[in-house]
Scaffold this motif. Sequence first.
Motif, PDB file in Angstrom:
ATOM      1  N   ASP A 125     -24.356  89.442  55.739  1.00 33.27           N
ATOM      2  CA  ASP A 125     -24.272  90.628  54.886  1.00 33.27           C
ATOM      3  C   ASP A 125     -25.474  90.763  53.958  1.00 33.27           C
ATOM      4  OD1 ASP A 125     -23.762  88.634  53.017  1.00 33.27           O
ATOM      5  OD2 ASP A 125     -21.980  89.593  52.186  1.00 33.27           O
ATOM      6  N   GLY A 126     -26.441  89.842  54.067  1.00 34.32           N
ATOM      7  CA  GLY A 126     -27.650  89.892  53.255  1.00 34.32           C
ATOM      8  C   GLY A 126     -27.596  89.070  51.985  1.00 34.32           C
ATOM      9  N   PHE A 174     -23.911  80.329  59.215  1.00 30.96           N
ATOM     10  CA  PHE A 174     -22.929  81.404  59.360  1.00 30.96           C
ATOM     11  C   PHE A 174     -22.790  81.801  60.822  1.00 30.96           C
ATOM     12  CE2 PHE A 174     -24.379  81.786  55.022  1.00 30.96           C
ATOM     13  CZ  PHE A 174     -23.210  82.021  54.322  1.00 30.96           C
ATOM     14  N   HIS A 175     -21.596  82.310  61.157  1.00 38.01           N
ATOM     15  CA  HIS A 175     -21.346  82.760  62.521  1.00 38.01           C
ATOM     16  C   HIS A 175     -20.179  83.751  62.503  1.00 38.01           C
ATOM     17  CE1 HIS A 175     -21.181  82.627  66.881  1.00 38.01           C
ATOM     18  NE2 HIS A 175     -19.890  82.399  66.816  1.00 38.01           N
ATOM     19  N   THR A 176     -20.258  84.767  63.348  1.00 36.98           N
ATOM     20  CA  THR A 176     -19.117  85.670  63.547  1.00 36.98           C
ATOM     21  C   THR A 176     -18.580  85.431  64.941  1.00 36.98           C
ATOM     22  OG1 THR A 176     -19.951  87.345  62.037  1.00 36.98           O
ATOM     23  CG2 THR A 176     -18.332  88.066  63.658  1.00 36.98           C
ATOM     24  N   LEU A 177     -17.319  85.074  65.009  1.00 38.97           N
ATOM     25  CA  LEU A 177     -16.643  84.856  66.286  1.00 38.97           C
ATOM     26  C   LEU A 177     -16.124  86.208  66.752  1.00 38.97           C
ATOM     27  CD1 LEU A 177     -15.746  82.616  68.243  1.00 38.97           C
ATOM     28  CD2 LEU A 177     -13.672  82.396  66.873  1.00 38.97           C
ATOM     29  N   ALA A 178     -16.668  86.699  67.865  1.00 38.69           N
ATOM     30  CA  ALA A 178     -16.335  88.046  68.332  1.00 38.69           C
ATOM     31  C   ALA A 178     -14.864  88.176  68.700  1.00 38.69           C
ATOM     32  CB  ALA A 178     -17.219  88.419  69.516  1.00 38.69           C
ATOM     33  N   LEU A 236     -17.283  83.259  59.813  1.00 38.45           N
ATOM     34  CA  LEU A 236     -17.187  81.828  59.542  1.00 38.45           C
ATOM     35  C   LEU A 236     -18.436  81.309  58.839  1.00 38.45           C
ATOM     36  CD1 LEU A 236     -15.984  80.748  63.094  1.00 38.45           C
ATOM     37  CD2 LEU A 236     -14.547  81.047  61.070  1.00 38.45           C
ATOM     38  N   MET A 237     -18.228  80.342  57.975  1.00 41.59           N
ATOM     39  CA  MET A 237     -19.314  79.571  57.375  1.00 41.59           C
ATOM     40  C   MET A 237     -19.074  78.120  57.755  1.00 41.59           C
ATOM     41  SD  MET A 237     -20.077  78.630  53.361  1.00 41.59           S
ATOM     42  CE  MET A 237     -20.187  80.298  52.777  1.00 41.59           C
ATOM     43  N   PHE A 238     -20.112  77.454  58.233  1.00 35.98           N
ATOM     44  CA  PHE A 238     -20.035  76.030  58.525  1.00 35.98           C
ATOM     45  C   PHE A 238     -20.905  75.307  57.497  1.00 35.98           C
ATOM     46  CE2 PHE A 238     -19.218  78.133  62.544  1.00 35.98           C
ATOM     47  CZ  PHE A 238     -18.102  77.451  62.994  1.00 35.98           C
ATOM     48  N   VAL A 239     -20.353  74.245  56.911  1.00 40.13           N
ATOM     49  CA  VAL A 239     -21.138  73.433  55.981  1.00 40.13           C
ATOM     50  C   VAL A 239     -21.076  71.976  56.425  1.00 40.13           C
ATOM     51  CG1 VAL A 239     -20.745  75.015  54.039  1.00 40.13           C
ATOM     52  CG2 VAL A 239     -19.288  73.006  54.287  1.00 40.13           C
ATOM     53  N   ASP A 244     -13.244  91.486  57.321  1.00 42.88           N
ATOM     54  CA  ASP A 244     -14.679  91.644  57.555  1.00 42.88           C
ATOM     55  C   ASP A 244     -15.507  91.127  56.388  1.00 42.88           C
ATOM     56  OD1 ASP A 244     -14.324  92.795  60.042  1.00 42.88           O
ATOM     57  OD2 ASP A 244     -14.239  94.835  59.239  1.00 42.88           O
ATOM     58  N   SER A 245     -14.868  90.532  55.421  1.00 45.27           N
ATOM     59  CA  SER A 245     -15.529  90.077  54.202  1.00 45.27           C
ATOM     60  C   SER A 245     -16.416  88.860  54.444  1.00 45.27           C
ATOM     61  CB  SER A 245     -14.456  89.718  53.171  1.00 45.27           C
ATOM     62  OG  SER A 245     -14.993  88.971  52.121  1.00 45.27           O
ATOM     63  N   TRP A 246     -17.471  88.755  53.649  1.00 44.25           N
ATOM     64  CA  TRP A 246     -18.264  87.525  53.558  1.00 44.25           C
ATOM     65  C   TRP A 246     -18.132  86.959  52.143  1.00 44.25           C
ATOM     66  CZ3 TRP A 246     -19.942  84.863  57.534  1.00 44.25           C
ATOM     67  CH2 TRP A 246     -20.188  85.515  58.736  1.00 44.25           C
TER      68      TRP A 246
END
Length: 180
Positions: free
Chosen positions: A66-67, A111-115, A133-136, A158-160
């Motif tokens: 989302d920038g 970050f990743h968006t699972l379709a 998703l956020m992976f840390v 749809d939020s980040w």
Amino acid sequence: ECEPSPPMVAIAPNCDCWSAQDKAPCLLHIDCKTGATRQVPVPHPKGNCSNLIGNITGPAIVTAPDGAVWCSLLAGNGALVRVDPATHERTLYEFEAPSWVSSQRIIHIAFHTLAECHHPFRNRSIRMTNINLMFVITSNLVDDDAINMVQCISFYGDSWTELFHLRSIPLPTQDCCCHR
């Protein structure tokens, strides 16, 4: 169009640069139009291991889809800060650790968006789309009690920005000071 972010630098949608700083409690902001630099204070959690390494920014800093710019706060226990790309508002996020985790020092973010995925629920499959998703990665690099693990954080809708669920997966090798 901006180039992808190199390590320790995040490029905002307007091409401004944001950099985490070892041994500094602020982020460095570089205005791409003027070249002006400024130190931007960020909120830090209280206590944790700041007495060992101080309130520092980083080492992880990355631009989300989302920038927004997200940065780890290694002295915090599961702490990240998010910088809104339009307003530069800074928000502190602290993730509550599972009961088996003594401390969680976030060292890297992706970050990743699972379709699409299908999730079993009460003997039927639920179809979900566009899961953000956020992976840390957490490490014991600066804290001997910290767990080396991967954490998957899902966001609501749809939020980040609205955290929904946290899953923690310990690495098979502990006390390894994982870094990348």
